[in-house]
Write an enzyme that holds these catalytic residues in place. Structure first.
Site, short mmCIF file in Angstrom:
data_model
loop_
_atom_site.label_atom_id
_atom_site.label_comp_id
_atom_site.label_asym_id
_atom_site.label_seq_id
_atom_site.Cartn_x
_atom_site.Cartn_y
_atom_site.Cartn_z
N THR A 57 6.14 -15.12 -3.64
CA THR A 57 7.37 -14.69 -4.29
C THR A 57 8.52 -15.59 -3.84
O THR A 57 8.32 -16.53 -3.07
CB THR A 57 7.70 -13.23 -3.92
OG1 THR A 57 8.17 -13.18 -2.55
CG2 THR A 57 6.48 -12.33 -4.04
N CYS A 58 9.72 -15.27 -4.29
CA CYS A 58 10.87 -16.07 -3.88
C CYS A 58 11.17 -15.91 -2.40
O CYS A 58 11.83 -16.76 -1.79
CB CYS A 58 12.10 -15.70 -4.72
SG CYS A 58 12.63 -13.98 -4.55
N ASP A 118 13.75 -3.73 -1.27
CA ASP A 118 13.39 -4.39 -2.53
C ASP A 118 12.06 -3.85 -3.04
O ASP A 118 11.02 -4.04 -2.41
CB ASP A 118 13.30 -5.90 -2.31
CG ASP A 118 13.07 -6.68 -3.61
OD1 ASP A 118 12.74 -6.04 -4.62
OD2 ASP A 118 13.23 -7.91 -3.59
N GLU A 120 10.65 -4.55 -6.03
CA GLU A 120 9.93 -5.45 -6.92
C GLU A 120 8.68 -6.03 -6.26
O GLU A 120 7.73 -6.41 -6.94
CB GLU A 120 10.85 -6.59 -7.39
CG GLU A 120 11.93 -6.13 -8.36
CD GLU A 120 12.79 -7.28 -8.86
OE1 GLU A 120 12.71 -8.37 -8.29
OE2 GLU A 120 13.56 -7.06 -9.81
N GLY A 193 13.72 -18.37 -18.91
CA GLY A 193 12.54 -17.79 -18.27
C GLY A 193 12.45 -16.30 -18.51
O GLY A 193 13.30 -15.55 -18.02
N THR A 194 11.47 -15.85 -19.28
CA THR A 194 11.34 -14.42 -19.59
C THR A 194 9.98 -13.87 -19.17
O THR A 194 9.38 -13.05 -19.87
CB THR A 194 11.58 -14.17 -21.10
OG1 THR A 194 10.65 -14.97 -21.86
CG2 THR A 194 12.99 -14.50 -21.51
N GLY A 195 9.49 -14.36 -18.03
CA GLY A 195 8.32 -13.75 -17.43
C GLY A 195 8.72 -12.39 -16.86
O GLY A 195 9.80 -11.89 -17.14
N PHE A 197 9.70 -11.43 -13.89
CA PHE A 197 10.93 -11.47 -13.11
C PHE A 197 12.13 -11.69 -14.03
O PHE A 197 13.18 -11.06 -13.87
CB PHE A 197 10.85 -12.58 -12.06
CG PHE A 197 11.99 -12.59 -11.09
CD1 PHE A 197 12.20 -11.52 -10.23
CD2 PHE A 197 12.87 -13.65 -11.03
CE1 PHE A 197 13.25 -11.51 -9.33
CE2 PHE A 197 13.93 -13.65 -10.14
CZ PHE A 197 14.12 -12.58 -9.28
N GLY A 198 11.97 -12.58 -15.02
CA GLY A 198 13.05 -12.82 -15.98
C GLY A 198 13.36 -11.58 -16.80
O GLY A 198 14.53 -11.31 -17.10
#
Length: 412
Positions: A57-58, A118, A120, A193-195, A197-198
């Protein structure tokens, strides 16, 4: 590891890097794309690894799995990353056995996140495990462990306030915009970016900024179009990226590319621009930060944002840790009992053999061949044996005791 499938927990490792000791640039050197992850899973046996999954992840890159030596997992991970094994070991944290289990539950509970609470990360771990299972790298132990993590995380979510307030990077981006940009409805926003996360970022933009002046762009145009239609926004093809960026006041980048997707040359303008790079590795060219008209923000800067609920969330940490301890204990009970499965199966087989032996039939005047009654009786004996093994772990003694109990009770 034993041939019967029972795992030696001392050979279960986690090795990883995260935001605590590495910046976004270094984490980017060990980030995995979906394609790299698939290759890693396929090649795992070549490194002596049969069971493993990677969370990338980020905030972190971590590999979990069974190996005779930790180095096997580290080499497997680094075989698909830009960073090398030496760089990784210099910065990595390592845990094994129950400490590795405890770490996964802390990560899944949001206690180890760059932004406390978090949530996510749960979906990211779940997806990582799902992909590993599709490649046959998840078996009984790891699947049970991931399910335990999901249950623990859900209990934390439902029974604490750890996830109140700013609890994700995508929401932190929205908070940053809200605090630094005036007259937001007059500003043109572009999201690249629309994955998954996007999508989360986009929904936060719509829900909390009260604007639909948002244009979505994705390499696969259909994904951007579908999301735009769903939320009442605009979309544009990737071929129009430079034009859309030139016109935008705010650009958010949530792509997953090994190379920059937004270049400094595309941002040069007299128009002031806020650029938020949510990608790891960074997908906005570093030179953009030097442009006078550009304010460039990355995930590490967003994570430093404080909100009014942080103190309240920190007060919930002891409750969350207590929930994790409870679920860890339950998992270890399951693990301890699983170690006894071969013995229990052997006893069950032996009792069935005894039931059909001529000597036993002679000694039991009320003997019956009824399979149902016999199976119920044998299972009752096995359940009793399992409970005693759990309490005292005297396998040999209980093997003999179970046989004696079966013979003594007879079949009525």
């Amino acid at each position: 590891m034993h041939k019967n499938g029972t795992k030696d927990i001392s050979k279960f490792f986690i090795a990883g890097i995260n935001y605590r000791k590495t910046d976004a640039e270094m984490r980017g050197r060990f980030a995995l794309s979906p394609e790299q992850y698939a290759t890693l899973l396929n090649q795992a046996p070549e490194f002596g690894v049969q069971e493993a999954f990677v969370v990338s992840t980020c905030n972190r890159t971590e590999i979990y799995g069974f190996a005779d030596q930790l180095a096997q997992l580290e080499e497997l991970l680094c075989s698909q990353t830009e960073g090398c094994s030496k760089e990784f070991r210099e910065r990595a944290y390592v845990k094994k056995g129950i400490e590795a289990i405890d770490h996964l539950l802390h990560v899944g509970g949001g206690l180890d996140s760059q932004i406390l609470g978090d949530y996510e990360i749960v979906g990211q771990i779940k997806q990582a495990a799902k992909t590993a299972k599709q490649h046959q790298r998840i078996h009984a132990f790891t699947e049970r462990l991931v399910n335990c993590m999901l249950q623990s995380s859900k209990a934390i979510k439902n029974n604490t306030r750890l996830s109140d307030g700013t609890v994700s990077v995508s929401f932190a981006a929205v908070q940053f915009i809200r605090e630094h940009v005036k007259h937001i409805r007059n500003k043109k926003i572009v999201l690249l970016g629309t994955g998954k996360f996007g999508r989360n970022t986009c929904k936060n933009l719509v829900d909390y900024l009260g604007t639909n002046n948002i244009t979505l762009i994705n390499r696969t145009e259909e994904k951007a179009t579908v999301l735009a239609d769903e939320l009442g926004l605009q979309s544009a093809p990737i071929e129009e990226l430079s034009v859309q960026v030139a016109e935008a006041d705010i650009i958010l980048v949530a792509t997953n590319s090994p190379e920059p997707t937004i270049l400094a040359a595309q941002l040069k303008s007299k128009q002031q621009k806020l650029v938020i790079d949510l990608s790891i590795p960074n997908n906005v060219e570093a030179a953009a930060a030097a442009l006078e008209n550009v304010t460039l923000v990355n995930v590490d800067q967003l994570s430093k944002l404080k909100d009014e609920t942080l103190a309240k969330r920190e007060a919930e940490v002891p409750k969350a840790k207590a929930i994790i301890e409870e679920h860890t204990a339950e998992f270890m009970d399951w693990y301890q009992m699983r170690k006894h499965v071969p013995v229990l199966k052997a006893v069950k087989t032996k009792l069935k053999e005894i039931h059909t032996s001529p000597l036993y039939i002679t000694l039991q005047p009320h003997h019956t061949a009824c399979t149902k009654n016999t199976d119920e009786k044998i299972q009752k004996v096995i359940n009793c044996m399992a409970s005693k093994m759990k309490e005292q772990n005297q396998r040999g003694c209980y093997y003999i005791e179970a046989i004696n109990e079966f013979i003594a009770t007879g079949t009525e």
